[in-house]
Motif scaffolding. Structure first.
Motif, PDB file in Angstrom:
ATOM      1  N   GLU A 119       0.748  -0.926   0.026  1.00  0.00           N
ATOM      2  CA  GLU A 119       0.029   0.023  -0.023  1.00  0.00           C
ATOM      3  C   GLU A 119       1.037   1.172  -0.006  1.00  0.00           C
ATOM      4  O   GLU A 119       0.682   2.344  -0.745  1.00  0.00           O
ATOM      5  CB  GLU A 119      -0.730  -0.148   1.103  1.00  0.00           C
ATOM      6  CG  GLU A 119      -1.803   1.155   1.404  1.00  0.00           C
ATOM      7  CD  GLU A 119      -2.658   1.300   0.112  1.00  0.00           C
ATOM      8  OE1 GLU A 119      -3.102   2.724  -0.288  1.00  0.00           O
ATOM      9  OE2 GLU A 119      -3.186   0.542  -0.421  1.00  0.00           O
ATOM     10  N   GLN A 120       2.070   1.187   0.810  1.00  0.00           N
ATOM     11  CA  GLN A 120       2.844   2.407   0.718  1.00  0.00           C
ATOM     12  C   GLN A 120       3.423   2.767  -0.412  1.00  0.00           C
ATOM     13  O   GLN A 120       3.504   3.830  -1.023  1.00  0.00           O
ATOM     14  CB  GLN A 120       3.970   2.104   2.011  1.00  0.00           C
ATOM     15  CG  GLN A 120       3.275   2.354   3.075  1.00  0.00           C
ATOM     16  CD  GLN A 120       4.428   2.340   4.319  1.00  0.00           C
ATOM     17  OE1 GLN A 120       5.360   2.722   4.338  1.00  0.00           O
ATOM     18  NE2 GLN A 120       4.213   1.541   5.340  1.00  0.00           N
ATOM     19  N   VAL A 121       3.765   1.515  -1.489  1.00  0.00           N
ATOM     20  CA  VAL A 121       4.340   1.594  -2.512  1.00  0.00           C
ATOM     21  C   VAL A 121       3.411   2.250  -3.583  1.00  0.00           C
ATOM     22  O   VAL A 121       3.731   3.154  -4.475  1.00  0.00           O
ATOM     23  CB  VAL A 121       4.993   0.156  -3.138  1.00  0.00           C
ATOM     24  CG1 VAL A 121       5.580   0.366  -4.535  1.00  0.00           C
ATOM     25  CG2 VAL A 121       6.183  -0.078  -2.195  1.00  0.00           C
ATOM     26  N   ARG A 122       2.189   1.680  -3.610  1.00  0.00           N
ATOM     27  CA  ARG A 122       1.072   2.192  -4.245  1.00  0.00           C
ATOM     28  C   ARG A 122       1.011   3.623  -4.165  1.00  0.00           C
ATOM     29  O   ARG A 122       0.555   4.373  -4.934  1.00  0.00           O
ATOM     30  CB  ARG A 122      -0.357   1.491  -4.008  1.00  0.00           C
ATOM     31  CG  ARG A 122      -1.220   1.792  -4.922  1.00  0.00           C
ATOM     32  CD  ARG A 122      -2.750   0.936  -4.793  1.00  0.00           C
ATOM     33  NE  ARG A 122      -2.716   0.270  -3.617  1.00  0.00           N
ATOM     34  CZ  ARG A 122      -2.669  -1.091  -3.339  1.00  0.00           C
ATOM     35  NH1 ARG A 122      -2.085  -1.786  -4.203  1.00  0.00           N
ATOM     36  NH2 ARG A 122      -2.750  -1.539  -2.268  1.00  0.00           N
ATOM     37  N   GLN A 123       0.896   4.049  -2.819  1.00  0.00           N
ATOM     38  CA  GLN A 123       0.677   5.471  -2.631  1.00  0.00           C
ATOM     39  C   GLN A 123       1.808   6.526  -3.150  1.00  0.00           C
ATOM     40  O   GLN A 123       1.479   7.631  -3.600  1.00  0.00           O
ATOM     41  CB  GLN A 123       0.473   5.668  -0.935  1.00  0.00           C
ATOM     42  CG  GLN A 123      -0.612   5.357  -0.499  1.00  0.00           C
ATOM     43  CD  GLN A 123      -0.802   5.302   1.126  1.00  0.00           C
ATOM     44  OE1 GLN A 123       0.199   5.826   1.692  1.00  0.00           O
ATOM     45  NE2 GLN A 123      -1.876   5.070   1.512  1.00  0.00           N
ATOM     46  N   VAL A 168       1.639  -1.481  11.210  1.00  0.00           N
ATOM     47  CA  VAL A 168       2.040  -0.874   9.928  1.00  0.00           C
ATOM     48  C   VAL A 168       3.490  -0.594   9.823  1.00  0.00           C
ATOM     49  O   VAL A 168       4.129  -0.129  10.840  1.00  0.00           O
ATOM     50  CB  VAL A 168       1.393   0.913  10.230  1.00  0.00           C
ATOM     51  CG1 VAL A 168       1.779   1.586   8.851  1.00  0.00           C
ATOM     52  CG2 VAL A 168      -0.209   0.648  10.190  1.00  0.00           C
ATOM     53  N   ALA A 169       3.949  -0.839   8.860  1.00  0.00           N
ATOM     54  CA  ALA A 169       5.390  -1.106   8.443  1.00  0.00           C
ATOM     55  C   ALA A 169       6.021   0.301   8.183  1.00  0.00           C
ATOM     56  O   ALA A 169       5.816   0.610   7.065  1.00  0.00           O
ATOM     57  CB  ALA A 169       5.613  -1.908   7.346  1.00  0.00           C
ATOM     58  N   GLU A 170       6.585   1.046   9.146  1.00  0.00           N
ATOM     59  CA  GLU A 170       7.168   2.374   8.875  1.00  0.00           C
ATOM     60  C   GLU A 170       8.616   2.101   8.419  1.00  0.00           C
ATOM     61  O   GLU A 170       9.239   1.389   9.183  1.00  0.00           O
ATOM     62  CB  GLU A 170       7.212   2.841  10.315  1.00  0.00           C
ATOM     63  CG  GLU A 170       5.896   3.252  10.769  1.00  0.00           C
ATOM     64  CD  GLU A 170       6.010   4.141  12.137  1.00  0.00           C
ATOM     65  OE1 GLU A 170       7.007   4.677  12.412  1.00  0.00           O
ATOM     66  OE2 GLU A 170       4.978   3.930  12.973  1.00  0.00           O
ATOM     67  N   ILE A 171       8.793   2.470   7.363  1.00  0.00           N
ATOM     68  CA  ILE A 171      10.151   2.002   6.587  1.00  0.00           C
ATOM     69  C   ILE A 171      11.086   2.998   6.782  1.00  0.00           C
ATOM     70  O   ILE A 171      11.056   4.270   6.777  1.00  0.00           O
ATOM     71  CB  ILE A 171       9.832   2.282   5.028  1.00  0.00           C
ATOM     72  CG1 ILE A 171       8.688   0.938   4.595  1.00  0.00           C
ATOM     73  CG2 ILE A 171      11.151   1.758   4.375  1.00  0.00           C
ATOM     74  CD1 ILE A 171       8.573   1.194   3.083  1.00  0.00           C
ATOM     75  N   SER A 172      12.320   2.422   7.448  1.00  0.00           N
ATOM     76  CA  SER A 172      13.461   3.459   7.810  1.00  0.00           C
ATOM     77  C   SER A 172      14.593   2.955   6.794  1.00  0.00           C
ATOM     78  O   SER A 172      15.389   3.744   6.501  1.00  0.00           O
ATOM     79  CB  SER A 172      13.957   2.668   9.034  1.00  0.00           C
ATOM     80  OG  SER A 172      14.369   1.670   9.191  1.00  0.00           O
ATOM     81  N   ALA A 173      14.510   1.961   6.136  1.00  0.00           N
ATOM     82  CA  ALA A 173      15.457   1.719   4.891  1.00  0.00           C
ATOM     83  C   ALA A 173      14.947   0.553   3.982  1.00  0.00           C
ATOM     84  O   ALA A 173      14.410  -0.123   4.510  1.00  0.00           O
ATOM     85  CB  ALA A 173      16.776   1.749   5.446  1.00  0.00           C
TER      86      ALA A 173
END
Length: 159
Positions: free
Chosen positions: A65-69, A130-135
């Protein structure tokens, strides 16, 4: 000729002050050592067992979902997600692809493919769901770039 003779002094101990026999730790030190050992054992078991209790599929959906956003494109993941906690928390997705939008009724075409995607996340996000992406690390990425008849690249949408 001098001879050496040991003469005890009044009030002196008859045994040496330091013995070669090791001192036994006090009961308080033993208790502290046992408590620290148990805590280390419980912590180690928790770190090894925690990934089994986390829903990796929920994190996979959150990452997609984050990639789609960000890109407006679908992230295809062909294998289940895996969660690892050591040496740092991370979610691994294998066999991924980013597709272009369907044009003129044609099916979407993968423009980006990778053997794997490793998403590093903060410890707190493991418990929020929710996967908060740090790297992000890409393993074996392949980028398919084409120039259309109008001279535009198929990645111009990513500006």
């Amino acid at each position: 000729d001098y001879t050496h003779q040991s003469v005890p002094m009044p009030g002196a101990r008859s045994q040496p002050r330091f013995s070669s026999r090791p001192r036994r730790p006090s009961p308080g030190v033993k208790t502290l050592a046992v408590i620290l050992g148990v805590l280390a054992l419980v912590g180690g078991v928790a770190v090894l067992a925690l990934p089994a209790f986390l829903d990796a599929e929920r994190y996979r959906q959150s990452i997609a979902e984050q990639v789609r956003q960000v890109t407006g494109r679908e992230l295809g993941v062909r294998s289940p997600a895996a969660i690892s906690l050591l040496p740092s928390p991370r979610i691994t997705l294998a066999d991924i692809e980013l597709q272009t939008a369907a044009e003129n009724g044609a099916p979407p075409v993968p423009r980006f493919r990778a053997d794997g995607l490793v998403v590093h996340v903060p410890w707190a996000s493991l418990f929020s769901g929710v996967a908060e992406i740090s790297a992000i690390e890409l393993i074996g990425p392949v980028l398919n770039i084409e120039r259309g008849e109008n001279g535009a690249l198929n990645w111009d949408w990513l500006k």
